[in-house]
Design an enzyme around this catalytic site. Sequence first.
Site, PDB file in Angstrom:
ATOM      1  N   GLY A  63       0.843  -1.188   0.000  1.00  0.00           N
ATOM      2  CA  GLY A  63       0.000   0.000   0.000  1.00  0.00           C
ATOM      3  C   GLY A  63       0.878   1.238   0.000  1.00  0.00           C
ATOM      4  O   GLY A  63       2.065   1.152   0.304  1.00  0.00           O
ATOM      5  N   CYS A  90       5.260  -6.157   1.724  1.00  0.00           N
ATOM      6  CA  CYS A  90       5.663  -4.751   1.705  1.00  0.00           C
ATOM      7  C   CYS A  90       4.942  -3.961   2.797  1.00  0.00           C
ATOM      8  O   CYS A  90       5.178  -4.206   3.974  1.00  0.00           O
ATOM      9  CB  CYS A  90       5.453  -4.163   0.312  1.00  0.00           C
ATOM     10  SG  CYS A  90       6.341  -2.612   0.073  1.00  0.00           S
ATOM     11  N   TYR A  91       4.015  -3.063   2.439  1.00  0.00           N
ATOM     12  CA  TYR A  91       3.305  -2.330   3.500  1.00  0.00           C
ATOM     13  C   TYR A  91       2.621  -3.306   4.451  1.00  0.00           C
ATOM     14  O   TYR A  91       2.565  -3.087   5.670  1.00  0.00           O
ATOM     15  CB  TYR A  91       2.270  -1.389   2.865  1.00  0.00           C
ATOM     16  CG  TYR A  91       1.478  -0.593   3.888  1.00  0.00           C
ATOM     17  CD1 TYR A  91       2.040   0.520   4.498  1.00  0.00           C
ATOM     18  CD2 TYR A  91       0.198  -0.980   4.256  1.00  0.00           C
ATOM     19  CE1 TYR A  91       1.329   1.240   5.455  1.00  0.00           C
ATOM     20  CE2 TYR A  91      -0.527  -0.265   5.210  1.00  0.00           C
ATOM     21  CZ  TYR A  91       0.046   0.842   5.802  1.00  0.00           C
ATOM     22  OH  TYR A  91      -0.662   1.548   6.745  1.00  0.00           O
ATOM     23  N   HIS A 177       8.088  -7.612  -3.422  1.00  0.00           N
ATOM     24  CA  HIS A 177       6.806  -8.016  -4.024  1.00  0.00           C
ATOM     25  C   HIS A 177       6.948  -9.360  -4.737  1.00  0.00           C
ATOM     26  O   HIS A 177       7.377  -9.397  -5.891  1.00  0.00           O
ATOM     27  CB  HIS A 177       6.336  -6.947  -5.012  1.00  0.00           C
ATOM     28  CG  HIS A 177       5.856  -5.707  -4.349  1.00  0.00           C
ATOM     29  ND1 HIS A 177       4.562  -5.540  -3.920  1.00  0.00           N
ATOM     30  CD2 HIS A 177       6.512  -4.580  -3.980  1.00  0.00           C
ATOM     31  CE1 HIS A 177       4.428  -4.362  -3.344  1.00  0.00           C
ATOM     32  NE2 HIS A 177       5.609  -3.763  -3.364  1.00  0.00           N
ATOM     33  N   GLU A 179       4.683 -11.052  -5.973  1.00  0.00           N
ATOM     34  CA  GLU A 179       3.660 -11.211  -7.011  1.00  0.00           C
ATOM     35  C   GLU A 179       4.084 -10.663  -8.366  1.00  0.00           C
ATOM     36  O   GLU A 179       3.497 -10.998  -9.378  1.00  0.00           O
ATOM     37  CB  GLU A 179       2.348 -10.545  -6.558  1.00  0.00           C
ATOM     38  CG  GLU A 179       2.357  -9.020  -6.454  1.00  0.00           C
ATOM     39  CD  GLU A 179       2.930  -8.485  -5.138  1.00  0.00           C
ATOM     40  OE1 GLU A 179       3.643  -9.254  -4.469  1.00  0.00           O
ATOM     41  OE2 GLU A 179       2.693  -7.310  -4.824  1.00  0.00           O
ATOM     42  N   SER A 231     -23.793 -10.466 -26.177  1.00  0.00           N
ATOM     43  CA  SER A 231     -23.118  -9.484 -27.033  1.00  0.00           C
ATOM     44  C   SER A 231     -22.162 -10.144 -28.014  1.00  0.00           C
ATOM     45  O   SER A 231     -21.731  -9.533 -28.976  1.00  0.00           O
ATOM     46  CB  SER A 231     -22.333  -8.500 -26.163  1.00  0.00           C
ATOM     47  OG  SER A 231     -21.179  -9.150 -25.651  1.00  0.00           O
ATOM     48  N   GLY A 233     -19.229 -11.240 -26.987  1.00  0.00           N
ATOM     49  CA  GLY A 233     -17.916 -11.217 -26.340  1.00  0.00           C
ATOM     50  C   GLY A 233     -17.720 -12.494 -25.540  1.00  0.00           C
ATOM     51  O   GLY A 233     -18.655 -13.287 -25.374  1.00  0.00           O
ATOM     52  N   VAL A 234     -16.503 -12.664 -25.012  1.00  0.00           N
ATOM     53  CA  VAL A 234     -16.212 -13.932 -24.341  1.00  0.00           C
ATOM     54  C   VAL A 234     -17.021 -14.084 -23.050  1.00  0.00           C
ATOM     55  O   VAL A 234     -17.466 -15.195 -22.722  1.00  0.00           O
ATOM     56  CB  VAL A 234     -14.687 -14.100 -24.100  1.00  0.00           C
ATOM     57  CG1 VAL A 234     -14.134 -13.001 -23.240  1.00  0.00           C
ATOM     58  CG2 VAL A 234     -14.379 -15.444 -23.466  1.00  0.00           C
ATOM     59  N   ASP A 235     -17.286 -12.990 -22.331  1.00  0.00           N
ATOM     60  CA  ASP A 235     -18.003 -13.114 -21.056  1.00  0.00           C
ATOM     61  C   ASP A 235     -19.447 -13.564 -21.256  1.00  0.00           C
ATOM     62  O   ASP A 235     -19.892 -14.543 -20.656  1.00  0.00           O
ATOM     63  CB  ASP A 235     -18.000 -11.778 -20.285  1.00  0.00           C
ATOM     64  CG  ASP A 235     -16.591 -11.264 -20.078  1.00  0.00           C
ATOM     65  OD1 ASP A 235     -15.648 -12.068 -20.189  1.00  0.00           O
ATOM     66  OD2 ASP A 235     -16.432 -10.050 -19.811  1.00  0.00           O
ATOM     67  N   SER A 236     -20.168 -12.828 -22.109  1.00  0.00           N
ATOM     68  CA  SER A 236     -21.579 -13.190 -22.250  1.00  0.00           C
ATOM     69  C   SER A 236     -21.725 -14.516 -22.988  1.00  0.00           C
ATOM     70  O   SER A 236     -22.664 -15.271 -22.738  1.00  0.00           O
ATOM     71  CB  SER A 236     -22.377 -12.077 -22.939  1.00  0.00           C
ATOM     72  OG  SER A 236     -22.019 -11.937 -24.279  1.00  0.00           O
ATOM     73  N   SER A 237     -20.769 -14.862 -23.855  1.00  0.00           N
ATOM     74  CA  SER A 237     -20.851 -16.147 -24.554  1.00  0.00           C
ATOM     75  C   SER A 237     -20.608 -17.299 -23.584  1.00  0.00           C
ATOM     76  O   SER A 237     -21.296 -18.319 -23.620  1.00  0.00           O
ATOM     77  CB  SER A 237     -19.826 -16.219 -25.684  1.00  0.00           C
ATOM     78  OG  SER A 237     -20.032 -15.162 -26.587  1.00  0.00           O
ATOM     79  N   LYS A 383     -10.522 -12.568 -15.938  1.00  0.00           N
ATOM     80  CA  LYS A 383     -10.750 -12.760 -17.369  1.00  0.00           C
ATOM     81  C   LYS A 383     -10.106 -14.055 -17.903  1.00  0.00           C
ATOM     82  O   LYS A 383     -10.726 -14.792 -18.664  1.00  0.00           O
ATOM     83  CB  LYS A 383     -10.179 -11.560 -18.124  1.00  0.00           C
ATOM     84  CG  LYS A 383     -10.583 -11.489 -19.565  1.00  0.00           C
ATOM     85  CD  LYS A 383     -11.917 -10.828 -19.674  1.00  0.00           C
ATOM     86  CE  LYS A 383     -12.364 -10.637 -21.096  1.00  0.00           C
ATOM     87  NZ  LYS A 383     -13.610  -9.852 -21.137  1.00  0.00           N
TER      88      LYS A 383
END
Length: 527
Positions: A63, A90-91, A177, A179, A231, A233-237, A383
């Site tokens: 942070g 870290c923080y 970090h 990550e 739509s 797109g990959v999400d709605s599909s 995603k």
Amino acid sequence: MSSALIDGQRHPAIVILDFGSQYSELIARRVRENNVYSVMTRYTTSAKEILLLNPKGIILSGGPNSVYEQGAPICDPDIWNLGIPVLGVCYGMQVMVQQLGGTVAVAKQAEYGKAPLEVDDSTDLLVNVAQGSTVWMSHGDTGKKLPEGFVRLAHTNNTPDAAIANHQRRLYGVQFHPEVIHSLYGMVILSNFVHHICGCEADWTTEVFIEEAMDQIRTQVGTKRVLLALSGGVDSSTLAFLLHKTIRNQLTCMFIDQGFMRKGEPEFLMDFFDRKFNLKVQYINARERFIEKLRGIFDPEEKRRIIGTEFIRVFEEESKLLGPFDYLAQGTLYPDVIESAGTNLDPKTGERVAVKIKSHHNVGGLPKDLQFKLVEPLRRLFKDEVRRVGRSLGLPEEIVCRHPFPGPGLAIRILGEVTSSNLNILRDADLIVREEIKQAGLYNEVWQAFAVLLPVRSVGVMGDKRTYAFPIVLRCVSSEDGMTADWSRLPYDLLESISNRIVNEVKGVNRVVLDITSKPPGTIEWE
Ligand code: XMP
């Protein structure tokens, strides 16, 4: 209460307390790359609330604050007594040191960037971490005195306590970090923490997610009807496939064609879902309505607002005709959940910051006050996880790896007024861009590649004749998440063939220019 807590899921999790670092979400993703489920929540989440999340371990993120400043964010002190392993990053490590009776102060020398890590104790957190391996530092403060019961696990040139532990209480801290990709053994450290120290199984897999999601959908909707605005797109599909697999005919998909899709897209979608997969899609042709509404409109925000409002209107009218429905399915993803739970903290006040740059996310989306209950089975996924689920459910690569496409579509890639003839020009140019990038094998290398039509004309010459026509801008960017982006360094040969083909094949265009602006300061879309 954080929305993570009202998620309805109880899969064992690593809970990440977010102290506002730009890398917090990355920690959540890295944990999941270990096939361990993670949830991210605000640092203010109480120990009691954390227990509701079925935590196997807790990670305190980095942070921007200094922990010794008045009012600096700290966590609920009861967390230290839960008996659950904690890793402070870290923080997060400084919070741990300070709250448990040690001291933190300004470092002699702030440390930003790469540093070699000298391991002093490789018993648990640092098992299999090579001596002298690079870690990524980004701090101006450092632990001065460790709390009782803590020992040093590693140091760097500038930081005596670069990694610390209280082995008995299973509390750990790293000043660097793990990550970020520059910490070479970062994934090993996170894996040591989640698997060996916290005892998490590698059980967060696509198959497990699908099973859990199907159960949840069944429990939530029972025998009621569900509406989904598809739509393409990959999400709605992915959502369409998941719901179809779970509740079959209780699902109705609606596809509203605003007339701003790419060339061949509406046909492809209908053919794919409706005919190939027998997933019934109601096709709503609203092209005339939208183009009519945009007549004489030049302002980008005004265009977005009109398209957004019209979309909702069409949606409401059509859902009345097809309904009634009890539920509306939405492809909300985990980053949206995190965002609305408020994790972008102001470094000074600790409050959430939201800056409106473009009115995106409500455009092509639906308002919150619709008379539906929501089904959001993807709200636990990032995603890349959605892509894996989509693939596993049988979606073809063509949809799974599709570039993001904005809700208002080509309408915000034609600067100024949108007309049918401009749309046709842009569609043809856009198709060439896609074809050529695919042909060059670079489609999956770039985040987005598209054409933009500018409403100015310039002089050219073709076959001895003077031309006076529009330019097309080629916009091609690489990005991790669309928040920042860099322009893609495409090979000259590819640029040449895109330019040649557009100028030769698209009537009304006599020039192709390349956008070499990063984001920031530019945005990816032009409006
Ligand atoms: P900008 O232009 O803000 O875009 O750099 C960042 C990402 O968001 C996409 N985008 C949208 N997506 N509805 C969407 O669903 C919208 O109205 C919208 N506007 C921009 C854009 O394509 C890029 O990936």
